[in-house]
Design an enzyme around this catalytic site. Structure first.
Site, mmCIF file in Angstrom:
data_model
loop_
_atom_site.group_PDB
_atom_site.id
_atom_site.type_symbol
_atom_site.label_atom_id
_atom_site.label_comp_id
_atom_site.label_asym_id
_atom_site.label_seq_id
_atom_site.Cartn_x
_atom_site.Cartn_y
_atom_site.Cartn_z
ATOM 1 N N ARG A 58 12.903 85.856 46.912
ATOM 2 C CA ARG A 58 13.913 86.312 47.876
ATOM 3 C C ARG A 58 13.591 85.865 49.301
ATOM 4 O O ARG A 58 14.460 85.760 50.156
ATOM 5 C CB ARG A 58 14.046 87.838 47.838
ATOM 6 C CG ARG A 58 15.333 88.336 48.483
ATOM 7 C CD ARG A 58 15.468 89.843 48.500
ATOM 8 N NE ARG A 58 14.865 90.500 47.367
ATOM 9 C CZ ARG A 58 14.063 91.548 47.476
ATOM 10 N NH1 ARG A 58 13.733 92.013 48.675
ATOM 11 N NH2 ARG A 58 13.558 92.127 46.412
ATOM 12 N N TYR A 111 39.085 85.598 61.187
ATOM 13 C CA TYR A 111 39.267 85.315 59.756
ATOM 14 C C TYR A 111 39.559 86.645 59.047
ATOM 15 O O TYR A 111 38.808 87.613 59.198
ATOM 16 C CB TYR A 111 37.986 84.656 59.249
ATOM 17 C CG TYR A 111 37.854 84.504 57.772
ATOM 18 C CD1 TYR A 111 36.764 85.044 57.101
ATOM 19 C CD2 TYR A 111 38.801 83.796 57.036
ATOM 20 C CE1 TYR A 111 36.627 84.892 55.731
ATOM 21 C CE2 TYR A 111 38.669 83.643 55.668
ATOM 22 C CZ TYR A 111 37.584 84.180 55.023
ATOM 23 O OH TYR A 111 37.439 84.044 53.671
ATOM 24 N N ASP A 183 31.450 83.262 65.110
ATOM 25 C CA ASP A 183 31.701 82.524 63.874
ATOM 26 C C ASP A 183 31.949 81.072 64.264
ATOM 27 O O ASP A 183 32.993 80.734 64.797
ATOM 28 C CB ASP A 183 32.920 83.114 63.149
ATOM 29 C CG ASP A 183 33.152 82.422 61.810
ATOM 30 O OD1 ASP A 183 33.714 83.067 60.907
ATOM 31 O OD2 ASP A 183 32.793 81.221 61.662
ATOM 32 N N LYS A 208 31.864 75.255 54.161
ATOM 33 C CA LYS A 208 32.817 74.263 54.696
ATOM 34 C C LYS A 208 32.141 72.934 54.970
ATOM 35 O O LYS A 208 31.736 72.249 54.055
ATOM 36 C CB LYS A 208 33.505 74.823 55.942
ATOM 37 C CG LYS A 208 33.973 76.284 55.821
ATOM 38 C CD LYS A 208 34.919 76.546 54.701
ATOM 39 C CE LYS A 208 35.199 78.029 54.552
ATOM 40 N NZ LYS A 208 35.946 78.356 53.330
#
Ligand SMILES: Cc1ncc(COP(=O)(O)O)c(CNNC(=O)CNC(=O)c2ccccc2[N+](=O)[O-])c1O
Length: 389
Positions: A58, A111, A183, A208
């Site tokens: 992790r 968003y 963002d 993206k």
């Protein structure tokens, strides 16, 4: 010797021999358990809590460390936390710093799933949200409450593409000891680096442009020196991690991001210029166009644009929109952007997507211009607009 030139950085970063074992790319080091040969080794790993050293799956492996190093360098921060998707990066970055009773300021063209997280999850945890107009600038001061903890920005904003006056807003936030998060999925670190404009944490949907091939979900958050230790520890405690395979694919995407973005930018401007003169189009919402709110801030602060932009129709109804969408051949409907393919989404109104600022203009069609031949894309749009009625 590291370079400040972004093209060189994107090719060279994250390629220490410790990560690549002598080949060009990092190894794909899949792990949950790390094994130690001695108590001393185990104690040392525990002491450093796996910061860039093997400790536990992790905490990451060489593949993750290589990607974190590359994105930290790209965004110009102190450290990079990895998440399973962009929405997780946003929600977990916020959860890392707010508690019951706190208040956050959220841009109104954010968003939509970010809005839903604030309204449906944070509200249930006793954290309140006030939405502000994207063009508010230094006027954000009027929205600050005594319990305001975070100012969240997204510039340009989703769908309607307004660019924010980030330095002016960061100045006000700093004067009131409020942390800032942005963002930066559009700016992607190559064309815009929020931390250079005083923002504390830059967040991206690596899904993206970083990945660039529509085949990995991933989020990243890069923090400055002040907030990196907390973001790193809180993200670990919140159980946020990604696979070594996805980390490898994101690194692979980074290597070609500059050349892909060049083509996306060139093609999108050509398509936007063609749409600008179309009789059915009211105006273009592309940051590089004067008709986009905040265009002057884009010229001042950004180093480039990409394939994403919107255009507003003079009139229209859902029937016209659906006919237009169904007749497109190369430009497909899809809930994402930033890959090599062209995509389209359309909104008859902004109803439900904004709560602070109205929308009295026509339907909004958002395009992501991919790497197809521009003539094919323009022909596609030309044919489809003929049935928009
Ligand atoms: C600016 C920005 N920031 C974060 C994310 C989320 O990234 P993720 O998809 O990796 O979680 C994204 C994801 N982008 N996706 C889109 O814009 C496509 N539309 C949506 O995802 C969408 C829009 C409205 C309502 C619901 C959705 N959705 O598909 O979840 C983003 O554009």
């Amino acid at each position: 010797m590291s370079s400040k030139n972004k093209n060189t950085q994107l090719v060279s970063s994250g390629r220490k021999k410790a990560y690549t074992h002598g080949v060009v790319n990092p190894v794909v080091q899949r792990a949950s358990t790390i094994v130690f040969d001695s108590v001393a080794d185990l104690k040392n790993a525990a002491k450093t809590r796996g910061d860039k050293t093997l400790f536990y799956g992790r905490r990451g492996t060489s593949t993750h460390f290589a990607l974190q190093e590359a994105i930290t360098e790209l965004e110009g921060g102190e450290g990079c936390a990895l998440y399973p998707c962009g929405a997780a990066a946003i929600s977990q970055a916020l959860l890392s710093f707010v508690k019951a009773g706190d208040h956050i300021l959220m841009v109104d063209n954010v968003y939509e799933p970010t809005r839903d997280f604030c309204d449906k999850i944070l509200a249930g945890l006793g954290i309140t949200t006030t939405y502000y107009p994207p063009t508010i600038g230094a006027g954000i001061k009027e929205y600050i409450q005594p319990n305001t903890k975070v100012l969240f920005l997204e510039s340009p904003g989703s769908i309607t593409m307004e660019i924010q006056d980030v330095p002016a807003m960061v100045k006000v936030a700093n004067e009131h000891n409020i942390m800032t998060m942005l963002d930066n999925t559009y700016g992607n670190g190559l064309h815009y680096r929020p931390l250079e404009h005083g923002v504390d944490i830059s967040i991206q949907a690596a899904t993206k442009y970083i990945v660039g091939h529509s085949d990995v979900m991933m989020g990243v958050a890069v923090a400055n020196k002040k907030y990196w230790p907390t973001l790193r520890e809180q993200s670990y405690l919140l159980g946020q991690c990604t696979s070594a395979d996805d980390a490898y694919l994101a690194l692979r995407g980074l290597r070609t991001m500059a050349v892909r973005l060049n083509q996306h930018e060139k093609a999108a401007i050509e398509v936007a210029k063609w749409l600008e003169q179309h009789e059915l189009v009211d105006h273009i919402r592309h940051p590089a166009f004067e008709t986009c709110p905040g265009h002057d801030f884009f010229k001042r602060d950004f180093d480039g644009s990409n394939g994403l932009f919107s255009f507003v129709m003079k009139t229209g109804n859902q029937k016209a929109i659906d006919a237009f969408l169904d007749s497109l051949e190369h430009i497909k409907m899809g809930f994402s952007w930033g890959g090599f393919e062209s995509l389209v989404t359309a909104n008859l109104t902004m109803k439900g997507l904004r709560s602070k600022t109205g929308w009295d203009l026509g339907p909004v069609i958002r395009l992501h211009i991919g790497l197809e031949d521009v003539d094919d894309l323009i022909n596609d749009l030309s044919q489809a607009l003929k049935v928009y009625q």
